[in-house]
Design a protein around this motif. Structure first.
Motif, PDB file in Angstrom:
ATOM      1  N   GLY C 198       1.459  -1.221   0.053  1.00 62.14           N
ATOM      2  CA  GLY C 198       0.275  -0.239  -0.268  1.00 62.14           C
ATOM      3  C   GLY C 198       0.545   1.377  -0.123  1.00 62.14           C
ATOM      4  N   GLN C 199      -0.070   2.170   0.517  1.00 61.05           N
ATOM      5  CA  GLN C 199       1.045   3.596  -0.375  1.00 61.05           C
ATOM      6  C   GLN C 199       1.842   3.938   1.135  1.00 61.05           C
ATOM      7  N   GLY C 200       2.039   2.923   2.152  1.00 62.01           N
ATOM      8  CA  GLY C 200       3.054   3.259   3.262  1.00 62.01           C
ATOM      9  C   GLY C 200       4.376   3.032   3.177  1.00 62.01           C
ATOM     10  N   CYS C 223      -1.015  -4.425  -5.279  1.00 63.24           N
ATOM     11  CA  CYS C 223      -1.236  -3.214  -4.232  1.00 63.24           C
ATOM     12  C   CYS C 223      -2.376  -2.590  -4.290  1.00 63.24           C
ATOM     13  N   SER C 224      -2.459  -1.797  -3.211  1.00 61.14           N
ATOM     14  CA  SER C 224      -3.479  -0.943  -2.987  1.00 61.14           C
ATOM     15  C   SER C 224      -3.974  -0.110  -5.015  1.00 61.14           C
ATOM     16  N   LYS C 225      -4.761   0.738  -4.958  1.00 63.64           N
ATOM     17  CA  LYS C 225      -5.146   1.462  -5.881  1.00 63.64           C
ATOM     18  C   LYS C 225      -4.255   2.568  -6.288  1.00 63.64           C
ATOM     19  N   PRO C 226      -4.528   3.232  -5.237  1.00 62.78           N
ATOM     20  CA  PRO C 226      -3.404   4.234  -5.563  1.00 62.78           C
ATOM     21  C   PRO C 226      -1.874   3.978  -6.170  1.00 62.78           C
ATOM     22  N   ILE C 239      -4.253  -4.636  -8.490  1.00 65.60           N
ATOM     23  CA  ILE C 239      -5.015  -3.819  -8.003  1.00 65.60           C
ATOM     24  C   ILE C 239      -6.283  -4.973  -7.354  1.00 65.60           C
ATOM     25  N   VAL C 240      -6.343  -4.313  -5.362  1.00 64.72           N
ATOM     26  CA  VAL C 240      -7.380  -5.682  -5.290  1.00 64.72           C
ATOM     27  C   VAL C 240      -8.133  -4.324  -4.359  1.00 64.72           C
ATOM     28  N   GLY C 241      -9.707  -4.605  -4.698  1.00 62.23           N
ATOM     29  CA  GLY C 241     -10.396  -3.576  -4.361  1.00 62.23           C
ATOM     30  C   GLY C 241     -11.484  -3.399  -5.108  1.00 62.23           C
ATOM     31  N   LEU C 242     -12.295  -2.342  -4.884  1.00 65.55           N
ATOM     32  CA  LEU C 242     -13.790  -2.280  -6.121  1.00 65.55           C
ATOM     33  C   LEU C 242     -13.779  -1.963  -7.570  1.00 65.55           C
ATOM     34  N   SER C 243     -12.439  -1.340  -7.464  1.00 68.76           N
ATOM     35  CA  SER C 243     -12.130  -1.176  -8.470  1.00 68.76           C
ATOM     36  C   SER C 243     -11.143  -2.194  -9.120  1.00 68.76           C
ATOM     37  N   GLY C 244     -10.315  -3.367  -8.631  1.00 68.41           N
ATOM     38  CA  GLY C 244      -9.862  -4.221  -8.916  1.00 68.41           C
ATOM     39  C   GLY C 244     -10.184  -5.712  -9.703  1.00 68.41           C
ATOM     40  N   ILE C 257      -1.473  -0.983   4.312  1.00 68.41           N
ATOM     41  CA  ILE C 257      -2.787  -0.497   4.174  1.00 68.41           C
ATOM     42  C   ILE C 257      -3.451  -0.112   5.357  1.00 68.41           C
ATOM     43  N   SER C 258      -4.205   1.044   4.603  1.00 66.26           N
ATOM     44  CA  SER C 258      -5.025   1.980   5.385  1.00 66.26           C
ATOM     45  C   SER C 258      -6.381   0.849   6.215  1.00 66.26           C
ATOM     46  N   GLY C 259      -6.172   0.471   5.127  1.00 71.00           N
ATOM     47  CA  GLY C 259      -8.200  -0.505   5.098  1.00 71.00           C
ATOM     48  C   GLY C 259      -9.233   0.270   4.616  1.00 71.00           C
ATOM     49  N   VAL C 261     -12.548   0.949   3.059  1.00 70.87           N
ATOM     50  CA  VAL C 261     -13.730  -0.514   2.514  1.00 70.87           C
ATOM     51  C   VAL C 261     -13.356  -0.891   0.768  1.00 70.87           C
ATOM     52  N   GLN C 262     -12.864   0.196   0.408  1.00 69.91           N
ATOM     53  CA  GLN C 262     -13.113  -0.318  -1.802  1.00 69.91           C
ATOM     54  C   GLN C 262     -11.864  -0.881  -1.850  1.00 69.91           C
ATOM     55  N   PHE C 263     -10.755  -1.172  -1.304  1.00 70.55           N
ATOM     56  CA  PHE C 263      -9.965  -1.828  -0.730  1.00 70.55           C
ATOM     57  C   PHE C 263     -10.307  -2.663  -0.142  1.00 70.55           C
ATOM     58  N   ILE C 276       0.295  -5.597   8.070  1.00 72.46           N
ATOM     59  CA  ILE C 276       1.365  -4.956   9.010  1.00 72.46           C
ATOM     60  C   ILE C 276       1.508  -3.431   8.105  1.00 72.46           C
ATOM     61  N   ASN C 277       1.514  -2.559   9.574  1.00 75.00           N
ATOM     62  CA  ASN C 277       1.560  -0.989   9.878  1.00 75.00           C
ATOM     63  C   ASN C 277       1.597  -0.552  10.436  1.00 75.00           C
ATOM     64  N   THR C 278       2.597   1.403  10.260  1.00 69.33           N
ATOM     65  CA  THR C 278       2.885   1.798  11.645  1.00 69.33           C
ATOM     66  C   THR C 278       2.149   2.321  12.552  1.00 69.33           C
ATOM     67  N   ALA C 294       4.624  -1.997  12.642  1.00 73.25           N
ATOM     68  CA  ALA C 294       5.715  -2.093  12.658  1.00 73.25           C
ATOM     69  C   ALA C 294       6.061  -0.800  11.468  1.00 73.25           C
ATOM     70  N   ASP C 295       7.223  -0.591  11.491  1.00 72.29           N
ATOM     71  CA  ASP C 295       7.496  -0.746   9.572  1.00 72.29           C
ATOM     72  C   ASP C 295       7.676  -1.201   8.642  1.00 72.29           C
ATOM     73  N   LEU C 296       7.296  -1.474   7.505  1.00 69.00           N
ATOM     74  CA  LEU C 296       7.216  -2.193   5.897  1.00 69.00           C
ATOM     75  C   LEU C 296       9.186  -2.813   5.824  1.00 69.00           C
TER      76      LEU C 296
HETATM   77  C1  FAD Z   1     -15.348   4.791  -6.299  1.00 68.48           C
HETATM   78  C2  FAD Z   1     -13.817   4.164  -5.525  1.00 68.48           C
HETATM   79  C3  FAD Z   1     -12.922   2.995  -6.120  1.00 68.48           C
HETATM   80  C4  FAD Z   1     -11.543   2.734  -5.697  1.00 68.48           C
HETATM   81  N1  FAD Z   1     -11.214   1.904  -5.437  1.00 68.48           N
HETATM   82  C5  FAD Z   1     -10.146   1.387  -4.821  1.00 68.48           C
HETATM   83  C6  FAD Z   1      -9.461  -0.373  -5.579  1.00 68.48           C
HETATM   84  O1  FAD Z   1      -9.916  -1.273  -6.033  1.00 68.48           O
HETATM   85  N2  FAD Z   1      -8.885  -1.155  -4.260  1.00 68.48           N
HETATM   86  C7  FAD Z   1      -7.561   0.187  -3.531  1.00 68.48           C
HETATM   87  O2  FAD Z   1      -7.189  -0.188  -2.971  1.00 68.48           O
HETATM   88  N3  FAD Z   1      -8.533   1.573  -3.664  1.00 68.48           N
HETATM   89  C8  FAD Z   1      -9.710   1.960  -3.981  1.00 68.48           C
HETATM   90  N4  FAD Z   1      -9.920   3.209  -3.478  1.00 68.48           N
HETATM   91  C9  FAD Z   1      -9.161   4.314  -3.016  1.00 68.48           C
HETATM   92  C10 FAD Z   1      -9.486   3.665  -1.298  1.00 68.48           C
HETATM   93  O3  FAD Z   1     -10.813   4.727  -1.220  1.00 68.48           O
HETATM   94  C11 FAD Z   1      -7.955   4.258  -0.979  1.00 68.48           C
HETATM   95  O4  FAD Z   1      -7.820   5.687  -0.986  1.00 68.48           O
HETATM   96  C12 FAD Z   1      -7.300   3.315  -0.909  1.00 68.48           C
HETATM   97  O5  FAD Z   1      -6.805   2.002  -0.781  1.00 68.48           O
HETATM   98  C13 FAD Z   1      -5.855   3.515  -0.317  1.00 68.48           C
HETATM   99  O6  FAD Z   1      -4.717   2.604  -0.245  1.00 68.48           O
HETATM  100  P1  FAD Z   1      -3.532   2.869   0.676  1.00 68.48           P
HETATM  101  O7  FAD Z   1      -4.327   1.822   1.988  1.00 68.48           O
HETATM  102  O8  FAD Z   1      -3.125   2.151   0.296  1.00 68.48           O
HETATM  103  O9  FAD Z   1      -3.459   4.199   1.666  1.00 68.48           O
HETATM  104  P2  FAD Z   1      -3.587   5.158   3.049  1.00 68.48           P
HETATM  105  O10 FAD Z   1      -4.391   4.904   2.627  1.00 68.48           O
HETATM  106  O11 FAD Z   1      -2.343   6.295   2.046  1.00 68.48           O
HETATM  107  O12 FAD Z   1      -2.650   4.191   3.948  1.00 68.48           O
HETATM  108  C14 FAD Z   1      -1.454   4.187   4.495  1.00 68.48           C
HETATM  109  C15 FAD Z   1      -1.750   3.401   5.652  1.00 68.48           C
HETATM  110  O13 FAD Z   1       0.150   2.785   5.137  1.00 68.48           O
HETATM  111  C16 FAD Z   1       0.559   2.781   6.722  1.00 68.48           C
HETATM  112  N5  FAD Z   1       2.211   3.223   6.902  1.00 68.48           N
HETATM  113  C17 FAD Z   1       2.773   4.673   6.245  1.00 68.48           C
HETATM  114  N6  FAD Z   1       4.230   4.170   6.317  1.00 68.48           N
HETATM  115  C18 FAD Z   1       4.482   3.339   6.648  1.00 68.48           C
HETATM  116  C19 FAD Z   1       5.699   2.617   7.225  1.00 68.48           C
HETATM  117  N7  FAD Z   1       6.932   2.506   7.094  1.00 68.48           N
HETATM  118  N8  FAD Z   1       5.567   1.125   7.499  1.00 68.48           N
HETATM  119  C20 FAD Z   1       3.974   0.436   7.852  1.00 68.48           C
HETATM  120  N9  FAD Z   1       3.119   0.343   7.222  1.00 68.48           N
HETATM  121  C21 FAD Z   1       3.099   2.210   7.028  1.00 68.48           C
HETATM  122  C22 FAD Z   1      -0.499   3.988   6.883  1.00 68.48           C
HETATM  123  O14 FAD Z   1      -0.834   4.435   8.815  1.00 68.48           O
HETATM  124  C23 FAD Z   1      -1.678   4.058   6.880  1.00 68.48           C
HETATM  125  O15 FAD Z   1      -1.768   3.166   7.060  1.00 68.48           O
HETATM  126  C24 FAD Z   1     -11.422   3.476  -4.258  1.00 68.48           C
HETATM  127  C25 FAD Z   1     -11.750   4.514  -4.422  1.00 68.48           C
HETATM  128  C26 FAD Z   1     -13.316   5.150  -4.774  1.00 68.48           C
HETATM  129  C27 FAD Z   1     -13.505   6.323  -4.678  1.00 68.48           C
END
Ligand code: FAD
Ligand code: FAD
Ligand code: AMP
Lengths: 428, 251, 307
Positions: C198-200, C223-226, C239-244, C257-259, C261-263, C276-278, C294-296
């Protein structure tokens, strides 16, 4: 560039009260709120005393989304393994107009924002003020997300740690002594369960304060308020107390521990935590108040330091509402006079001095120091609860008489200290 | 060039809570669908490049007048609204009928943009249905739109390939969120939004009558019942041991 | 239950629809193909009664034309229920076709079950926060089913192949060019183990750590979408999730991965989830079996070392 009569920074209670009052008088008011909407991120324990502010906004209260009126006041003294709870239920608490209510800010602030908008105030959420614009020593506006917005006067209502007051030179960066932190959860429960567990009739509510072991003897306390369909449960503790003293206490841990206490666990069982929040609280009392006005600027609510922590209970909402109202009155007067200098705006302080706000702060001016005494939060709860445990104990031998039981727990020295402590507190 | 963008008023999904697996929608603030905002951004970008007029179109309950301000702040020039309590969260074919009738009332529409899916229902039907009612061609899942006179070159992103198609106008195009990053309006834009023209119609004004029973019935709508163990592990070793014990990795 | 007409632009998905129609107990299944001999053969091989439309004037990039062709097929074959694949092409056609034939329509259906003459469909609602069970009360139904919800029908006794002729509408859409997507033909839905980034993850330089771990475990990186659409570190296929993709691995190891719902809709059917998340309060942790705060980067390195 846009110019308004007034820009209010922060759409919390203080800001909305000011905007409502000004818009009612047909001024062009812009409220800038950084949250997604008013109330989105605002934290409060959840108890609003209505009496002092009722008349300032006479049309407001009929439809206000208040939760329950507080009909039962409770104090729980918590020692490590035992506790004593006192419940006060007075007839006057059940008589209209009710003195105080539990409220949920996410609902209440959103509603108040709507009322201000109805009066004509312009509210812009999701917009954070980054900077105050000062020209020739006069505040003339603010910068928000690249926009420059001007006004005759700016009212800083941006809460504790106010950036606006600081930039305008009215406030020093925070001193940890003057702040506490609060942690709070909102726990959803069925209304019937709430009424049952707290012995409430209909829309009655209870307010319970916890003191003692809940803060590991540090300055502060816990609170529990009943809402319509949820409980607000939280802890407030001084930042300074958190920082010194070993072992260091993690404040969120205090709340977790409180939830584990059998006395609390049984009240929240089956509930679902739907919101968790943390916030700082100014609590330095009178001496920590900011300067309340400058050229082209007024400060109200928490931004000015108008909240009071007297150990186990925090009050701030009615001060926020009232100071917002008086700030608006000061602006109206300045508008009549056609100038917005510090001198002209100083009428704000006079209005406050005449009101319950400054009177309370005067009366309670020693509160933080008087209560800044660990005995209140350690020795006394432990003592009272131990006495109780022995009073109620029935061992295999004959039961001791009551007086010796009490005396056993008090040395002369302790009695003396205790007297001193309570003499100070009597002033509160 | 007149560009109409259909935006749906939806509960802010980040604020929805669950109680006994049921979604709690009371008091959840309303907003516009995320992908719909990308559609609006695409329209505003086209307008900024080649001139024109952007009209935000929405069907919803009375709150829509407030909610649509977001679109007016983000660059729409005017709003065309159908406000009726029956329309909030209504079934797709009904919404499509209403939106198509509304479009017929707007002069000279060249382009009609939709999100690929609405934030709450995400069914991707409404755009297609409206295109059929109007008898216009359509291209969905657009990640690029270029208008050249009476046609548009559109890149349609499919799972395995991108198609570049030329479509004659007027046309319906639905966009993917990847098409752009929607702008965040400034305070001044938000303030000006309140003063932009809004046309608000009721169902009667459109001569549309919604049938009695909905073509789609919802039997239940619950959060999935997933019980996870939520065991906290402190070290990589502990984690590996646990996963080995689950039988999902070999050690 | 009624006769079901099935159509997908992808032969493999048409075979899945064949299974779906059989499983809900369709009285008969009629499979339509458009300008696709190979698909027609596959479907015949799996025992379907196939109606092949061969008409060069119909161009698949023109949804109006495809919907019109299908509507004519429905008319000619006298079917009320249509199953389409809910890939992008199928979803685009679904609404248009439903509008022509005045059908109720559900897309992105993830499970279906017949109940009397109703077909109960499950689909995600409220961005994936809930799963709704819905039925179409209209006699005519268009149901678009998510790919991989059903197994593709296997080859068996041969079905039949018939020609079907339909009129092509004059087209307003011209296909100019097709560009295949940068070749990453991974199938994360088939993987037993997923290492999900994920974006972490702070830097693309850390990606090889995840790839190494996936390799060691015999899984795939997802991966997550972003991470795919904003950062473009990985292809959208992952991509894992609603649009993946909606994945059901035995094990999902989630890093940063923050969790949202779309993911989580894409991973909640995994058998075991470790996060695994900080941030110990990340909402993903509430939906995980094993939680490590912990740090990923460190954890990835340690895992690679330990395995
Ligand atoms: C209509 C629609 C459809 C969507 N479809 C999807 C989809 O199919 N799939 C999808 O994934 N998203 C989808 N999204 C986007 C979704 O809403 C989230 O924006 C996305 O899932 C967030 O990705 P993330 O968890 O990787 O990032 P973030 O929300 O930015 O989370 C990053 C996480 O990493 C942690 N972190 C930071 N640094 C570290 C480190 N060093 N070590 C460990 N952890 C760390 C943070 O604490 C945080 O929890 C969709 C959104 C919409 C509106
Ligand atoms: C745990 C806890 C328990 C409490 N219990 C009680 C109680 O039971 N009873 C009681 O009366 N009081 C209580 N208080 C105190 C009370 O909540 C506050 O005094 C009151 O909320 C102050 O209102 P305000 O409008 O001044 O500030 P806030 O409510 O904090 O509002 C400030 C607003 O300004 C916005 N803002 C901040 N910076 C910017 C910026 N740069 N640009 C734009 N907007 C900005 C914020 O988003 C916020 O909406 C409690 C406080 C806490 C933390
Ligand atoms: N009530 C509505 N008002 C305006 N536009 C809508 C409405 N409902 C859906 N849309 C548009 O149709 C698109 C697809 O919606 P859906 O078919 O629900 O996934 C959305 O992205 C919007 O652009």
């Amino acid at each position: 560039m846009e110019k308004f009569d007034v820009i209010v920074v922060g759409g919390g209670l203080a800001g909305l009260a000011a905007a409502y009052t000004l818009a009612q008088e047909d001024l062009e008011v812009l409220v800038l709120e950084r949250g997604d909407y008013s109330g989105a991120k605002n934290v409060t324990g959840g108890r609003l005393y209505l009496n002092p502010v009722r008349d300032l906004f006479p049309d407001l209260w009929k439809k206000a989304p208040l939760e329950r009126f507080i009909a039962h006041e409770e104090v729980a003294m918590m020692a490590e393994k035992r506790s004593v709870t006192i419940r006060y239920s007075g007839e006057e608490l059940r008589q209209e107009p009710y003195q105080s209510y539990s409220v949920l800010r996410a609902k209440f602030d959103r509603w108040l924002a709507k009322q201000a908008e109805r009066k004509g105030a312009m509210l812009v959420a999701k917009s954070r003020v980054d900077e105050v614009i000062i020209e020739n020593g006069q505040v003339v506006g603010v910068r928000a997300g690249g926009d420059e917005l001007h006004a005759d006067v700016v009212i800083a209502c941006d809460g504790a740690l106010s950036l606006v007051a600081e930039q305008a030179g009215l406030r020093q960066p925070g001193n940890p002594h003057d702040f506490a932190v609060g942690f709070k959860e909102i726990i959803e429960l069925d209304p019937a369960v709430i009424e049952d567990r707290f012995g409430l009739e209909g829309n009655e509510g209870a307010a319970r304060l916890y003191m003692g072991e809940v803060t590991r003897g540090k300055f502060g306390g816990g609170f529990l308020y009943t809402n319509k369909e949820s409980l607000s449960l939280g802890i407030v503790v001084g930042i300074k107390d958190l920082m010194d003293g070993s072992p260091q206490v993690q404040a969120p841990q205090l709340l977790d521990d409180l939830k584990q206490r059998p006395e609390v666990a049984s009240l929240i069982r089956g509930g679902q935590t739907v919101e968790y929040s943390a916030h700082v609280i100014p609590e330095g009392g009178l001496k920590a108040l900011t300067k309340l006005y400058g050229n082209g600027i007024l400060v109200a609510g928490d931004a000015a330091g108008f909240s009071m922590n007297i150990g186990v209970t925090v009050r701030g909402m009615e001060y926020a509402l009232a100071s917002g109202y008086y700030a608006a009155q000061a602006v109206l007067k300045a508008r009549e006079a056609g100038q917005y200098t510090a001198n002209q705006l100083s009428v704000y302080e006079l209005l406050l001095k005449d009101s319950f706000v400054m009177k309370d702060f005067q009366n309670f001016k020693d509160a933080p120091t008087a209560l800044d005494n660990p005995r209140f939060f350690t020795v006394y709860p432990e003592m009272v609860t131990t006495m109780m445990s022995e009073l109620y104990a029935v061992d295999d031998g004959p039961k001791e008489r009551i007086y010796p039981t009490i005396k056993k727990h008090l040395t002369i020295r302790e009695m003396w200290d205790m007297l001193g402590d309570f003499r100070k507190v009597r002033k509160l | 060039m007149n560009i109409v963008v259909a935006l749906k008023q939806v509960p802010d999904l980040q604020q929805i809570r669950l109680r006994n697996r049921q979604p709690v929608l009371d008091d959840v603030p309303l907003t516009l669908g995320n992908i719909d905002k990308n559609a609006l951004e695409a329209a505003v970008a086209l307008k900024e490049a080649q001139g024109g007029n952007v009209i935000a179109l929405s069907a919803g309950d009375e709150n829509i007048e407030d909610t649509i301000k977001e679109a007016l702040a983000a660059g729409a020039d005017e709003a065309f609204l159908v406000a009726d309590d029956q329309l909030q969260g209504a079934e797709s074919s009904w919404i499509a009928t209403v939106l198509a009738e509304a479009v017929k009332k707007i002069d000279q529409v060249d382009l009609l943009l939709f999100g690929e899916g609405s934030a709450d229902n995400y069914s991707g039907q409404v755009g297609s249905r409206v295109a059929e009612i109007l008898g216009w061609p359509q291209v969905a899942y657009a990640i690029n739109i270029e208008v050249n006179g009476s046609t548009a070159a559109v890149t349609r992103s499919l799972e395995d390939c991108d198609e570049i198609v030329e479509v004659s106008l007027p046309a319906v195009i639905t966009v993917l969120s990847d098409i752009n990053e929607a702008r965040i309006p400034s305070v001044t834009q938000i303030l000006k939004a309140g003063k932009k023209p809004k046309e608000v119609l009721e169902l009667d004004d459109l001569d549309v009558e919604l049938p009695d029973g909905s073509p789609v019935e919802t039997i239940s709508n619950l959060a999935p019942d997933s019980q996870r163990k939520k065991v906290v592990v402190k070290t990589v070793d502990e984690l590996l041991q646990a996963l080995a014990a689950e039988g999902v990795i070999r050690r | 239950m009624a006769t079901v007409l099935i159509y997908s632009d992808k032969a493999s998905m048409a075979l899945e629809l064949l299974t779906a129609a059989r499983e809900v107990g369709a009285a008969a299944v009629k499979a339509v193909t458009i300008n696709d001999n190979a698909a027609a053969q596959d479907l015949v091989g799996a025992g379907a009664e196939v109606f092949a439309i061969d008409n060069d004037a119909i161009n698949l990039a023109d949804t109006a034309a495809v919907a019109s062709a299908l509507a004519q097929a429905i008319e000619q074959l006298g079917t009320d229920v249509v199953f389409l694949s809910s890939n992008r092409r199928g979803k685009e056609v679904a609404g248009r076709l439903a509008q022509i034939i005045q059908a109720g329509c559900l897309t992105d259906v993830t499970a279906l079950q017949s109940n009397g003459d109703q077909i109960e469909c499950q689909r995600n609602a409220l961005g994936g926060a809930t799963v709704a069970t819905q039925t179409i009360t209209e006699a005519k139904k268009v149901i678009a089913i998510r790919p991989r919800t059903f197994e593709a029908a296997a080859a068996g006794s041969a079905g039949s192949l018939n020609d079907l002729s339909v009129e092509a509408k004059p087209s307003a859409v011209k296909l100019v060019e097709v560009r295949s997507k940068a070749g990453d033909s991974v199938d994360i839905e088939a993987a037993e183990i997923l290492v999900v980034v994920g974006q972490g993850m702070e830097s693309q330089d850390d990606l090889p750590l995840a790839q190494e771990l996936a390799k060691k475990l015999g899984g795939e990186v997802a991966c997550s979408k972003p991470v795919a659409t904003d950062k473009k570190w990985l292809s959208e296929e992952r991509i894992v999730g609603l649009s993946g993709k909606k994945c059901k691995p035995q094990l999902a190891l989630l890093f940063g991965i923050s969790g949202q719902v779309q993911f989580t809709v894409g991973i909640r059917d995994a058998r075991v989830i470790a996060s695994i998340n900080t941030d110990e309060n990340a909402s993903m942790n509430q939906m995980s079996d094993y939680i490590m705060t912990a740090d990923l980067k460190q954890v990835l390195a340690d895992l690679n070392k330990a395995l």
